[in-house]
Design a protein around this motif. Sequence first.
Motif, PDB file in Angstrom:
ATOM      1  N   PRO A 128       0.794  -1.228   0.000  1.00 38.44           N
ATOM      2  CA  PRO A 128       0.000   0.000   0.000  1.00 38.44           C
ATOM      3  C   PRO A 128       0.830   1.283   0.000  1.00 38.44           C
ATOM      4  CG  PRO A 128      -0.976  -1.605   1.477  1.00 38.44           C
ATOM      5  CD  PRO A 128       0.340  -2.185   1.037  1.00 38.44           C
ATOM      6  N   ALA A 129       2.008   1.270   0.647  1.00 38.08           N
ATOM      7  CA  ALA A 129       2.817   2.495   0.673  1.00 38.08           C
ATOM      8  C   ALA A 129       3.223   2.913  -0.733  1.00 38.08           C
ATOM      9  CB  ALA A 129       4.054   2.287   1.544  1.00 38.08           C
ATOM     10  N   GLY A 130       3.576   1.943  -1.561  1.00 42.92           N
ATOM     11  CA  GLY A 130       3.972   2.244  -2.930  1.00 42.92           C
ATOM     12  C   GLY A 130       2.813   2.506  -3.855  1.00 42.92           C
ATOM     13  N   ALA A 131       1.585   2.317  -3.363  1.00 43.54           N
ATOM     14  CA  ALA A 131       0.389   2.637  -4.136  1.00 43.54           C
ATOM     15  C   ALA A 131      -0.155   4.012  -3.773  1.00 43.54           C
ATOM     16  CB  ALA A 131      -0.689   1.583  -3.893  1.00 43.54           C
ATOM     17  N   ASN A 132       0.474   4.672  -2.826  1.00 40.85           N
ATOM     18  CA  ASN A 132       0.067   5.989  -2.344  1.00 40.85           C
ATOM     19  C   ASN A 132       0.206   7.028  -3.453  1.00 40.85           C
ATOM     20  OD1 ASN A 132       0.799   8.661  -0.764  1.00 40.85           O
ATOM     21  ND2 ASN A 132      -0.161   7.307   0.720  1.00 40.85           N
ATOM     22  N   SER A 133      -0.492   8.160  -3.303  1.00 36.16           N
ATOM     23  CA  SER A 133      -0.366   9.220  -4.305  1.00 36.16           C
ATOM     24  C   SER A 133       0.815  10.139  -4.060  1.00 36.16           C
ATOM     25  CB  SER A 133      -1.655  10.050  -4.371  1.00 36.16           C
ATOM     26  OG  SER A 133      -2.701   9.279  -4.900  1.00 36.16           O
ATOM     27  N   GLY A 134       1.461  10.017  -2.886  1.00 37.75           N
ATOM     28  CA  GLY A 134       2.716  10.705  -2.664  1.00 37.75           C
ATOM     29  C   GLY A 134       2.636  12.111  -2.109  1.00 37.75           C
ATOM     30  N   PHE A 135       1.540  12.450  -1.405  1.00 42.36           N
ATOM     31  CA  PHE A 135       1.402  13.764  -0.787  1.00 42.36           C
ATOM     32  C   PHE A 135       1.684  13.642   0.712  1.00 42.36           C
ATOM     33  CE2 PHE A 135      -1.079  13.971  -4.582  1.00 42.36           C
ATOM     34  CZ  PHE A 135      -1.171  15.292  -4.980  1.00 42.36           C
ATOM     35  N   ILE A 136       2.770  14.238   1.193  1.00 40.75           N
ATOM     36  CA  ILE A 136       2.981  14.368   2.628  1.00 40.75           C
ATOM     37  C   ILE A 136       2.506  15.779   2.971  1.00 40.75           C
ATOM     38  CG2 ILE A 136       4.560  14.074   4.567  1.00 40.75           C
ATOM     39  CD1 ILE A 136       6.439  12.544   2.814  1.00 40.75           C
ATOM     40  N   ILE A 137       1.226  15.859   3.314  1.00 41.33           N
ATOM     41  CA  ILE A 137       0.605  17.176   3.449  1.00 41.33           C
ATOM     42  C   ILE A 137       0.867  17.759   4.838  1.00 41.33           C
ATOM     43  CG2 ILE A 137      -1.186  16.472   1.809  1.00 41.33           C
ATOM     44  CD1 ILE A 137      -3.145  16.544   4.182  1.00 41.33           C
ATOM     45  N   ASP A 138       0.808  19.071   4.912  1.00 44.20           N
ATOM     46  CA  ASP A 138       1.046  19.742   6.194  1.00 44.20           C
ATOM     47  C   ASP A 138      -0.210  20.402   6.738  1.00 44.20           C
ATOM     48  OD1 ASP A 138       1.034  21.713   4.174  1.00 44.20           O
ATOM     49  OD2 ASP A 138       2.150  23.091   5.451  1.00 44.20           O
ATOM     50  N   LEU A 139      -1.264  20.514   5.931  1.00 40.59           N
ATOM     51  CA  LEU A 139      -2.500  21.157   6.362  1.00 40.59           C
ATOM     52  C   LEU A 139      -3.663  20.203   6.144  1.00 40.59           C
ATOM     53  CD1 LEU A 139      -1.983  24.692   4.763  1.00 40.59           C
ATOM     54  CD2 LEU A 139      -1.727  24.088   7.170  1.00 40.59           C
ATOM     55  N   PRO A 140      -4.625  20.174   7.055  1.00 40.64           N
ATOM     56  CA  PRO A 140      -5.756  19.264   6.889  1.00 40.64           C
ATOM     57  C   PRO A 140      -6.538  19.582   5.626  1.00 40.64           C
ATOM     58  CG  PRO A 140      -6.175  20.828   8.666  1.00 40.64           C
ATOM     59  CD  PRO A 140      -4.739  20.986   8.278  1.00 40.64           C
ATOM     60  N   HIS A 141      -7.098  18.527   5.022  1.00 38.09           N
ATOM     61  CA  HIS A 141      -7.870  18.701   3.792  1.00 38.09           C
ATOM     62  C   HIS A 141      -9.109  19.545   4.001  1.00 38.09           C
ATOM     63  CE1 HIS A 141      -5.791  16.477   0.796  1.00 38.09           C
ATOM     64  NE2 HIS A 141      -5.873  15.313   1.415  1.00 38.09           N
ATOM     65  N   GLU A 142      -9.790  19.321   5.124  1.00 45.15           N
ATOM     66  CA  GLU A 142     -11.090  19.949   5.331  1.00 45.15           C
ATOM     67  C   GLU A 142     -11.130  20.703   6.653  1.00 45.15           C
ATOM     68  OE1 GLU A 142     -14.723  17.616   4.250  1.00 45.15           O
ATOM     69  OE2 GLU A 142     -13.285  15.979   4.369  1.00 45.15           O
ATOM     70  N   VAL A 143     -11.459  21.964   6.579  1.00 47.67           N
ATOM     71  CA  VAL A 143     -11.822  22.684   7.797  1.00 47.67           C
ATOM     72  C   VAL A 143     -13.075  23.518   7.575  1.00 47.67           C
ATOM     73  CG1 VAL A 143      -9.499  22.827   8.756  1.00 47.67           C
ATOM     74  CG2 VAL A 143     -10.293  24.601   7.200  1.00 47.67           C
ATOM     75  N   SER A 144     -13.442  23.736   6.334  1.00 45.66           N
ATOM     76  CA  SER A 144     -14.521  24.678   6.063  1.00 45.66           C
ATOM     77  C   SER A 144     -15.897  24.135   6.391  1.00 45.66           C
ATOM     78  CB  SER A 144     -14.487  25.105   4.593  1.00 45.66           C
ATOM     79  OG  SER A 144     -14.645  23.997   3.751  1.00 45.66           O
ATOM     80  N   ALA A 145     -16.018  22.846   6.666  1.00 44.42           N
ATOM     81  CA  ALA A 145     -17.320  22.286   7.011  1.00 44.42           C
ATOM     82  C   ALA A 145     -17.757  22.723   8.401  1.00 44.42           C
ATOM     83  CB  ALA A 145     -17.274  20.766   6.929  1.00 44.42           C
ATOM     84  N   ASP A 146     -16.820  23.171   9.226  1.00 43.89           N
ATOM     85  CA  ASP A 146     -17.144  23.557  10.597  1.00 43.89           C
ATOM     86  C   ASP A 146     -17.121  25.077  10.751  1.00 43.89           C
ATOM     87  OD1 ASP A 146     -14.952  20.952  11.578  1.00 43.89           O
ATOM     88  OD2 ASP A 146     -17.142  20.869  11.544  1.00 43.89           O
ATOM     89  N   ASP A 147     -17.916  25.575  11.678  1.00 40.15           N
ATOM     90  CA  ASP A 147     -17.681  26.937  12.134  1.00 40.15           C
ATOM     91  C   ASP A 147     -16.315  26.943  12.800  1.00 40.15           C
ATOM     92  OD1 ASP A 147     -21.106  27.245  13.162  1.00 40.15           O
ATOM     93  OD2 ASP A 147     -20.152  27.898  11.289  1.00 40.15           O
ATOM     94  N   PHE A 148     -15.526  27.983  12.559  1.00 46.73           N
ATOM     95  CA  PHE A 148     -14.169  27.927  13.085  1.00 46.73           C
ATOM     96  C   PHE A 148     -14.169  28.435  14.524  1.00 46.73           C
ATOM     97  CE2 PHE A 148     -10.905  26.084  10.941  1.00 46.73           C
ATOM     98  CZ  PHE A 148      -9.667  26.607  11.275  1.00 46.73           C
TER      99      PHE A 148
END
Length: 448
Positions: A81-101
């Motif tokens: 599975p590691a080699g099937a990954n899309s290769g993004f080591i992200i630093d910010l969460p994908h979703e925050v806008s669904a919540d009131d901040f």
Amino acid sequence: MPRTSNEVFVASRLPKCAGVSGWVATLPSRRPHPALHGSSTADVAIIGAGFAGLSAARRISRLDPSVGVAILEAGIVGEGPAGANSGFIIDLPHEVSADDFNGESEDRFRQSVLIQRSAIALAMEMAVEYGWGGDIFDPCGRYSVAISPEGDKHLTDYAARLSRMGEDHRLLSAGDIAAVTGSSAYTSGLFMPGTVIVQPAAYIRAVADGLNEPIRLYEQTPALSFERFGNGWLIKTPQGSVQAEKIILANNGHAESFGFFRGQLLHVFTYASLTEEFDPSRLGGERKWAATPALPMGTTVRRINTTGGDRILIRSRYSYNPGIEVNDAAIVRAGHLHDGKFVQRFPSLHGVGMQHRWAGAMALTRNHVPAFGEIARNVFAACGCNGLGASNSTASGIAAAEIALGHESELGRVYARLAAPTALPPQPLTTIGAKLHLAYREWRAGAE
């Protein structure tokens, strides 16, 4: 040495690859580390040599270089599975806008950032030490791209929240993102500079091959069982065994195969296709970029430049597979979807075919927390990636190594505060609910 208890954990199934990852297929051949033959001893045994397991080994080596580590990989490094990954080591969460901040969601945001940037810090440390080039490790940032008014709104809302959190970003118009991607299909974009992009199979190989004594890696060596043995554990493999004081279980969804987290993990596959090489002059824009979708469960796209030409990666489609395997027909069906998304985004590449198709396994929990912690005496889990394998699995491996060695850190304290995975509904409700939820989320993503 006599056994001191009847604690025995036997694997009910072993990992299976779901197609050949294009990341692996486009790499030169590599000689695997030998399989384990006979008996061996270690201070810590790690089951699984993906992002979590190798990161745990790396962290152990930095905390105490004298600790002996045995890593057991069921297959060949980079081909799971590691080699099937899309290769993004992200630093910010994908979703925050669904919540009131509000304050609570701000805390969750900062917690996610700490986890994900801990993963980036480890990867950056190795990139500098080993001198990796951009073909393995590229701190180039990522784009989030929209293809609909709903996607545009999501990016605008997300950008506003990033501003409030003091995070660097840049909104892009349709023309701006077209200048990057060469595609007029995208209606807006959002650039976030902190993400690292890797060639996942090459990255995993490089981490594995950079480990030194007293760390030993055994490939094609599945752990068949482990049981209490004296003051530690005895792990049995097809042709040998490892006696270790402690175990780190870094095999994601297959922790359930040993009886852990039963009824708590959702086994989901995501699918990818990689084109054949094409003449770069056929597509405008930059020759190397990586983009995640504005809406959850949309389409991830990467452009990769090589000496023989360029390629496009398309990743989309999710399926619930409680047996932790998919068949070729599922990959073919997902491929038809990919072909349509590719043509929609890159009409100038008409006639460019897909050369590689594959699927990658994820383990999700109902309340979106990792399957983590001490699950038996001196057995530590670093599982349940929840879909961000390169980031979350790396961080889980780091944290598991730290708690196994008694090291305190802010990352470890964050993991210690996380709730346990909640129970799933009984079958067949879980299967029905999971399939309906995935279908609904994909429908919501629409053209994205």
